[in-house]
Design a protein around this motif. Structure first.
Motif, PDB file in Angstrom:
ATOM      1  N   ILE A 100       8.134   1.213   0.105  1.00  0.00           N
ATOM      2  CA  ILE A 100       7.776   0.965  -1.290  1.00  0.00           C
ATOM      3  C   ILE A 100       6.770  -0.180  -1.323  1.00  0.00           C
ATOM      4  O   ILE A 100       6.965  -1.213  -0.687  1.00  0.00           O
ATOM      5  N   ILE A 101       5.681   0.012  -2.068  1.00  0.00           N
ATOM      6  CA  ILE A 101       4.592  -0.959  -2.121  1.00  0.00           C
ATOM      7  C   ILE A 101       4.565  -1.612  -3.498  1.00  0.00           C
ATOM      8  O   ILE A 101       4.237  -0.950  -4.487  1.00  0.00           O
ATOM      9  N   PRO A 102       4.903  -2.915  -3.594  1.00  0.00           N
ATOM     10  CA  PRO A 102       4.746  -3.606  -4.878  1.00  0.00           C
ATOM     11  C   PRO A 102       3.269  -3.898  -5.129  1.00  0.00           C
ATOM     12  O   PRO A 102       2.551  -4.364  -4.234  1.00  0.00           O
ATOM     13  N   VAL A 103       2.798  -3.617  -6.332  1.00  0.00           N
ATOM     14  CA  VAL A 103       1.393  -3.823  -6.684  1.00  0.00           C
ATOM     15  C   VAL A 103       1.327  -4.669  -7.958  1.00  0.00           C
ATOM     16  O   VAL A 103       1.822  -4.251  -9.012  1.00  0.00           O
ATOM     17  N   ASP A 104       0.734  -5.855  -7.848  1.00  0.00           N
ATOM     18  CA  ASP A 104       0.533  -6.717  -9.011  1.00  0.00           C
ATOM     19  C   ASP A 104      -0.846  -6.417  -9.577  1.00  0.00           C
ATOM     20  O   ASP A 104      -1.867  -6.863  -9.052  1.00  0.00           O
ATOM     21  N   LEU A 105      -0.887  -5.637 -10.647  1.00  0.00           N
ATOM     22  CA  LEU A 105      -2.168  -5.178 -11.182  1.00  0.00           C
ATOM     23  C   LEU A 105      -3.038  -6.322 -11.688  1.00  0.00           C
ATOM     24  O   LEU A 105      -4.266  -6.270 -11.586  1.00  0.00           O
ATOM     25  N   GLU A 106      -2.423  -7.353 -12.224  1.00  0.00           N
ATOM     26  CA  GLU A 106      -3.208  -8.472 -12.757  1.00  0.00           C
ATOM     27  C   GLU A 106      -4.022  -9.149 -11.656  1.00  0.00           C
ATOM     28  O   GLU A 106      -5.176  -9.528 -11.869  1.00  0.00           O
ATOM     29  N   SER A 107      -3.445  -9.278 -10.463  1.00  0.00           N
ATOM     30  CA  SER A 107      -4.149  -9.930  -9.358  1.00  0.00           C
ATOM     31  C   SER A 107      -5.133  -9.004  -8.663  1.00  0.00           C
ATOM     32  O   SER A 107      -5.913  -9.447  -7.810  1.00  0.00           O
ATOM     33  N   LEU A 108      -5.109  -7.719  -9.005  1.00  0.00           N
ATOM     34  CA  LEU A 108      -5.993  -6.739  -8.369  1.00  0.00           C
ATOM     35  C   LEU A 108      -7.043  -6.192  -9.333  1.00  0.00           C
ATOM     36  O   LEU A 108      -7.543  -5.087  -9.159  1.00  0.00           O
ATOM     37  N   GLY A 109      -7.363  -6.963 -10.351  1.00  0.00           N
ATOM     38  CA  GLY A 109      -8.415  -6.567 -11.274  1.00  0.00           C
ATOM     39  C   GLY A 109      -7.969  -5.628 -12.365  1.00  0.00           C
ATOM     40  O   GLY A 109      -8.806  -5.075 -13.086  1.00  0.00           O
ATOM     41  N   GLY A 110      -6.670  -5.410 -12.511  1.00  0.00           N
ATOM     42  CA  GLY A 110      -6.157  -4.605 -13.616  1.00  0.00           C
ATOM     43  C   GLY A 110      -6.140  -3.117 -13.383  1.00  0.00           C
ATOM     44  O   GLY A 110      -5.781  -2.353 -14.285  1.00  0.00           O
ATOM     45  N   LYS A 111      -6.514  -2.657 -12.166  1.00  0.00           N
ATOM     46  CA  LYS A 111      -6.540  -1.208 -11.937  1.00  0.00           C
ATOM     47  C   LYS A 111      -6.377  -0.902 -10.459  1.00  0.00           C
ATOM     48  O   LYS A 111      -6.990  -1.535  -9.605  1.00  0.00           O
ATOM     49  N   VAL A 112      -5.542   0.099 -10.170  1.00  0.00           N
ATOM     50  CA  VAL A 112      -5.373   0.626  -8.813  1.00  0.00           C
ATOM     51  C   VAL A 112      -5.378   2.145  -8.908  1.00  0.00           C
ATOM     52  O   VAL A 112      -4.749   2.725  -9.797  1.00  0.00           O
ATOM     53  N   ILE A 113      -6.087   2.788  -7.987  1.00  0.00           N
ATOM     54  CA  ILE A 113      -6.143   4.249  -7.918  1.00  0.00           C
ATOM     55  C   ILE A 113      -5.258   4.702  -6.774  1.00  0.00           C
ATOM     56  O   ILE A 113      -5.305   4.139  -5.672  1.00  0.00           O
ATOM     57  N   CYS A 114      -4.423   5.720  -7.016  1.00  0.00           N
ATOM     58  CA  CYS A 114      -3.491   6.159  -5.986  1.00  0.00           C
ATOM     59  C   CYS A 114      -3.369   7.672  -5.978  1.00  0.00           C
ATOM     60  O   CYS A 114      -3.755   8.344  -6.938  1.00  0.00           O
ATOM     61  N   GLN A 115      -2.846   8.212  -4.881  1.00  0.00           N
ATOM     62  CA  GLN A 115      -2.602   9.645  -4.829  1.00  0.00           C
ATOM     63  C   GLN A 115      -1.562  10.013  -5.871  1.00  0.00           C
ATOM     64  O   GLN A 115      -0.713   9.204  -6.257  1.00  0.00           O
ATOM     65  N   LYS A 116      -1.592  11.259  -6.316  1.00  0.00           N
ATOM     66  CA  LYS A 116      -0.880  11.637  -7.531  1.00  0.00           C
ATOM     67  C   LYS A 116       0.638  11.580  -7.425  1.00  0.00           C
ATOM     68  O   LYS A 116       1.312  11.536  -8.444  1.00  0.00           O
ATOM     69  N   ASP A 117       1.209  11.591  -6.214  1.00  0.00           N
ATOM     70  CA  ASP A 117       2.671  11.546  -6.099  1.00  0.00           C
ATOM     71  C   ASP A 117       3.172  10.207  -5.573  1.00  0.00           C
ATOM     72  O   ASP A 117       4.325  10.092  -5.165  1.00  0.00           O
ATOM     73  N   ALA A 118       2.321   9.169  -5.589  1.00  0.00           N
ATOM     74  CA  ALA A 118       2.712   7.884  -5.023  1.00  0.00           C
ATOM     75  C   ALA A 118       3.473   6.998  -6.006  1.00  0.00           C
ATOM     76  O   ALA A 118       4.244   6.136  -5.598  1.00  0.00           O
ATOM     77  N   PHE A 119       3.276   7.210  -7.310  1.00  0.00           N
ATOM     78  CA  PHE A 119       3.887   6.319  -8.300  1.00  0.00           C
ATOM     79  C   PHE A 119       5.400   6.473  -8.322  1.00  0.00           C
ATOM     80  O   PHE A 119       5.925   7.591  -8.361  1.00  0.00           O
ATOM     81  N   LEU A 120       6.113   5.333  -8.321  1.00  0.00           N
ATOM     82  CA  LEU A 120       7.578   5.336  -8.380  1.00  0.00           C
ATOM     83  C   LEU A 120       8.063   4.766  -9.709  1.00  0.00           C
ATOM     84  O   LEU A 120       8.824   5.411 -10.418  1.00  0.00           O
TER      85      LEU A 120
END
Length: 264
Positions: A100-120
Motif C-alpha cells: 500500500i502506497i500512502p500519497v500526500d497530494l498536497e506535497s506532490l503538487g495536488g495531482k497524481v496519475i495512476c493505473q485505473k485499479d490502483a486506488f484503495l
C-alpha cells in the motif's frame, strides 16, 4: 479543496492493510468491498462518484459516477464517517499480495496519475477522476487503456500495487523505460508515452511484449514488480482445470493419486 486531515498506520508486509484514525465528523472514501474492519461509532454510506466536496446536487454526483464508469470502476463508492465521540479507526485491506502506497497530494503538487485499479481509499475531499493521455498511441497500446485515473486535492490517498514497490525520483530530462503493466503511478509533471520495442524479432520472441512505457522527468514514478495481470496469467496457466501442468503436486502418484484422494 480542503480534504479531511486523517491519520494512518500501515500493518503487515506482503498482505498489508491501512488503519485510518478518524476524528469526530471526519470521513474516508474507499472502493466498495475494501473495508476490513471498523470500530463502533463509524457509519458507512454508499454514494455516487467519489464524494468530492465540490460536487453539488444530483448532476454533480452523476458526473462523478460517470467518471468512474469510464475508468472501469463501480458507479458507487463508500464513505466511512466517524459519528461517535472521540477517535475511531477503520481499516482497509489490500486485494492481493503487494504494498500500500500512502500519497500526500498536497506535497506532490495536488495531482497524481495512476493505473485505473490502483486506488484503495482516500480522505474525503480528494477527487477521483479520469486523465486522458495526450498521445493517441498511449491510449491504444498503454496496457492500462486510454484512460487512467487522476487523484486531485490536498489530502492523503492510498494506492495498492503488486509485489514490491520501487519509487524513482526522475531529474529533468531523465528517461526511464518501464513494462507497461509495471507502471503504477506518476506525478503530474512526468511525461508519459508508449514506444515500440524497436525490433520485430524482439517483440515476438523476447517475452516482454511489443511496447513499453517511457517516462521523462522531472517528477516521481512508482513501479510494481508483480502486476496482478501477470500473477493471474501464471495462476491460470498452471491450473489443471485450464489445461495447465499440475506437476504431480500432492501425491507421489501424480494424477492417479489425486483421483484416489477424491481431488478429481
Amino acid at each position: 479543496m480542503n480534504a479531511h486531515e486523517i491519520d494512518y498506520e500501515l500493518h503487515g508486509d506482503d498482505m498489508q492493510c491501512v488503519e485510518i484514525e478518524l476524528d469526530p465528523n471526519e470521513s474516508v472514501v474507499a472502493e466498495a468491498g475494501g473495508m476490513m474492519m471498523m470500530e463502533d461509532g463509524i457509519d458507512m454510506e454508499t454514494i455516487f462518484g467519489d464524494g468530492d466536496n465540490s460536487q453539488k446536487g444530483f448532476l454533480g454526483k452523476l458526473v462523478g459516477a460517470g467518471k468512474r464508469v469510464l475508468t472501469g470502476e463501480s458507479l458507487f463508492m463508500t464513505v466511512f464517517t466517524n459519528n461517535g465521540v472521540g477517535k475511531r479507526k477503520v481499516s482497509f485491506a489490500a486485494p492481493y499480495p503487494g504494498k500500500i502506497i500512502p500519497v500526500d497530494l498536497e506535497s506532490l503538487g495536488g495531482k497524481v496519475i495512476c493505473q485505473k485499479d490502483a486506488f484503495l481509499c482516500a480522505a474525503k475531499g480528494v477527487s477521483v477522476g479520469i486523465d486522458f493521455q495526450r498521445k493517441l498511441g498511449t491510449g491504444f497500446f498503454g496496457g492500462e487503456g486510454f484512460i487512467m485515473q487522476k487523484l486531485e486535492g490536498d489530502g492523503l490517498a492510498f494506492l495498492h500495487a503488486g509485489g514490491t514497490i520501487v519509487k524513482r525520483e526522475l531529474q529533468p530530462g531523465e528517461k526511464l523505460r518501464i513494462d507497461t503493466g509495471c507502471l503504477v503511478a506518476l506525478t503530474k509533471d512526468v511525461d508519459y508515452n508508449i514506444e515500440f520495442v524497436g525490433k520485430v524479432k524482439t517483440a515476438f520472441f523476447g517475452g516482454e511484449g511489443m511496447f513499453f512505457a517511457t517516462v521523462q522527468g522531472p517528477g516521481t514514478v512508482w513501479i510494481q514488480t508483480l502486476p496482478f495481470s501477470r500473477l493471474a496469467d501464471r495462476v491460470i496457466a498452471s491450473a489443471p482445470s485450464a489445461g495447465g501442468d499440475a506437476r504431480g503436486e500432492g501425491s507421489i502418484l501424480g494424477g492417479l493419486g489425486r483421483f484416489l484422494d477424491g481431488d478429481r
